[in-house]
Scaffold this active site. Structure first.
Site, PDB file in Angstrom:
ATOM      1  N   LEU A  34       0.852  -1.195   0.000  1.00 29.83           N
ATOM      2  CA  LEU A  34       0.000   0.000   0.000  1.00 29.83           C
ATOM      3  C   LEU A  34       0.887   1.243   0.000  1.00 29.83           C
ATOM      4  O   LEU A  34       2.099   1.132   0.184  1.00 29.83           O
ATOM      5  CB  LEU A  34      -0.910  -0.042   1.236  1.00 29.83           C
ATOM      6  CG  LEU A  34      -1.834  -1.277   1.291  1.00 29.83           C
ATOM      7  CD1 LEU A  34      -2.566  -1.335   2.624  1.00 29.83           C
ATOM      8  CD2 LEU A  34      -2.815  -1.292   0.142  1.00 29.83           C
ATOM      9  N   PRO A  35       0.309   2.424  -0.220  1.00 27.57           N
ATOM     10  CA  PRO A  35       1.171   3.612  -0.335  1.00 27.57           C
ATOM     11  C   PRO A  35       2.038   3.854   0.904  1.00 27.57           C
ATOM     12  O   PRO A  35       3.240   4.094   0.787  1.00 27.57           O
ATOM     13  CB  PRO A  35       0.170   4.754  -0.550  1.00 27.57           C
ATOM     14  CG  PRO A  35      -1.019   4.091  -1.172  1.00 27.57           C
ATOM     15  CD  PRO A  35      -1.091   2.726  -0.552  1.00 27.57           C
ATOM     16  N   LYS A  48      15.163   1.174   3.020  1.00 28.82           N
ATOM     17  CA  LYS A  48      14.471   1.548   1.770  1.00 28.82           C
ATOM     18  C   LYS A  48      14.322   3.068   1.664  1.00 28.82           C
ATOM     19  O   LYS A  48      14.524   3.657   0.597  1.00 28.82           O
ATOM     20  CB  LYS A  48      13.101   0.866   1.742  1.00 28.82           C
ATOM     21  CG  LYS A  48      12.168   1.340   0.654  1.00 28.82           C
ATOM     22  CD  LYS A  48      12.636   0.929  -0.727  1.00 28.82           C
ATOM     23  CE  LYS A  48      11.760   1.562  -1.805  1.00 28.82           C
ATOM     24  NZ  LYS A  48      12.288   1.288  -3.142  1.00 28.82           N
ATOM     25  N   LYS A  77       7.067  10.959   0.048  1.00 29.28           N
ATOM     26  CA  LYS A  77       6.818  10.208   1.290  1.00 29.28           C
ATOM     27  C   LYS A  77       8.093   9.499   1.766  1.00 29.28           C
ATOM     28  O   LYS A  77       8.454   9.564   2.949  1.00 29.28           O
ATOM     29  CB  LYS A  77       5.687   9.197   1.006  1.00 29.28           C
ATOM     30  CG  LYS A  77       5.355   8.213   2.088  1.00 29.28           C
ATOM     31  CD  LYS A  77       5.928   6.827   1.834  1.00 29.28           C
ATOM     32  CE  LYS A  77       5.590   6.232   0.496  1.00 29.28           C
ATOM     33  NZ  LYS A  77       6.144   4.921   0.254  1.00 29.28           N
TER      34      LYS A  77
END
Ligand code: NDP
Length: 296
Positions: A66-67, A172, A241
């Site tokens: 998911l985002p 990440k 993000k």
């Protein structure tokens, strides 16, 4: 056959899930927009579930992509939530590029119910997902990592155990923050050179034979910026993000250096100016607008 549930059939989730729609797995999918799950089920033979709970019921592994971690956390609770469907002994593998603090909170809540958790964000893009050659950065205890390995192996080529829960997400985010730094710095440098009378093509020829080169200068700029193609492969909103998460990790760890914070502010501005659907490389358009020059 191992029963898997996959939630989040977006740009990268869909090709990842395809690898799990075949033996030794049986796959159930759930997606917020139901039509995408139905279409996926039609083309792969997987089952489309009506709710997260329905998808998780009977699954040994639940995979989310998911985002942000916020969306993952929002699927846990309620009568139709994941926790209502997941059995003790099952495991959540979260492939979202999420944030470490939320993942630690999710892992603790699932742990109280005997449910395991591994954060497993990926790199390699949609092409790597199609080919099953993603790099997967895993956070969790060593035993959970080994348990999750056969599932992650279906779409990953390089599987790395980074450390405890949240460390996959931390790594990440830093990797993607470096991508953001390269995109912005290359754009800024080439804008300055263009205004100084150096053709960006000549500048890239030199940089790519010299120590300033990067994947960004070698591939992204020649293929996407100079051509003005700007294909939409990875949304700027998602990179914004990711850089924000990396800046948060640096703050949390008291790293007293400003580059990640500054990059985060620049990508937040670019995201605000260019909107939700822009590609990450389009951040260069903001530098061009601010500088009054086009990098062509
Ligand atoms: P997309 O925007 O293409 O897809 C997002 C998915 O999340 C869709 O299935 C969407 O459902 C679902 N979703 C969004 N909001 C909610 C919500 N509130 N509740 C439930 N489901 C929701 O994203 P990507 O597939 O590109 O990215 C997924 C993750 O993978 C991100 O964390 C991203 O940073 C990471 N990633 C992406 C890469 C890429 O190349 N695309 C590369 C590496 C990592 P719906 O269909 O209803 O919109």
């Amino acid at each position: 056959m191992t029963q898997i549930a996959f939630l989040g059939l977006g740009a990268i989730g869909t090709p990842m899930a395809r690898h799990l729609a075949q033996p030794p797995f049986t796959l159930t999918v759930w997606n917020r927009t139901r039509a995408r799950a139905d279409e996926f089920a039609r083309s792969t033979g997987a089952r489309a579930a009506a709710t997260p709970r329905d998808a998780a019921t009977g699954a040994v592994f639940v995979v989310t992509c998911l985002p942000t971690s916020r969306e993952v956390e929002s699927l846990l609770d309620g009568a139709d939530g994941l926790i209502a469907g997941m059995a003790s002994g099952s495991m959540l593998i979260d492939c979202t590029s999420g944030d470490p603090a939320t993942s630690r909170r999710i892992a603790a809540r699932l742990g109280e119910r005997g449910i395991g958790f591994v954060d497993a964000p990926v790199s390699g893009g949609t092409v790597g997902a199609e080919r099953g050659t993603l790099t997967v950065m895993c956070g969790g205890d060593a035993e959970s990592f080994e348990r999750a390995r056969p599932v992650i192996d279906a779409f990953g080529e390089k599987l790395v155990h980074c450390g405890p829960v949240g460390t996959g997400h931390a790594l990440k985010s830093v990797n993607n923050a470096l991508l953001a730094v390269h995109v912005w710095a290359t754009g800024e440098g080439l804008a300055a050179l263009a205004k100084a009378g150096v053709s960006p093509k000549i500048a890239l020829d030199v940089i790519n034979a010299s120590s300033g080169r990067s994947n960004t200068s070698q591939n992204l700029f020649p293929e996407r910026v100079l051509t003005r193609a700007f294909p939409r492969t990875f949304r700027l909103a998602l990179l914004d993000k990711d850089v924000g998460i990396a800046a948060g990790v640096a703050r949390e760890q008291h790293v007293a250096s400003p580059l990640l914070q500054l990059t985060s502010e620049l990508f937040r501005a670019a995201h605000t100016l260019l909107g939700e659907e822009a590609d990450h490389v389009e951040a260069v358009r903001v530098i061009e607008a601010w500088s009054g020059v086009e990098i062509t």
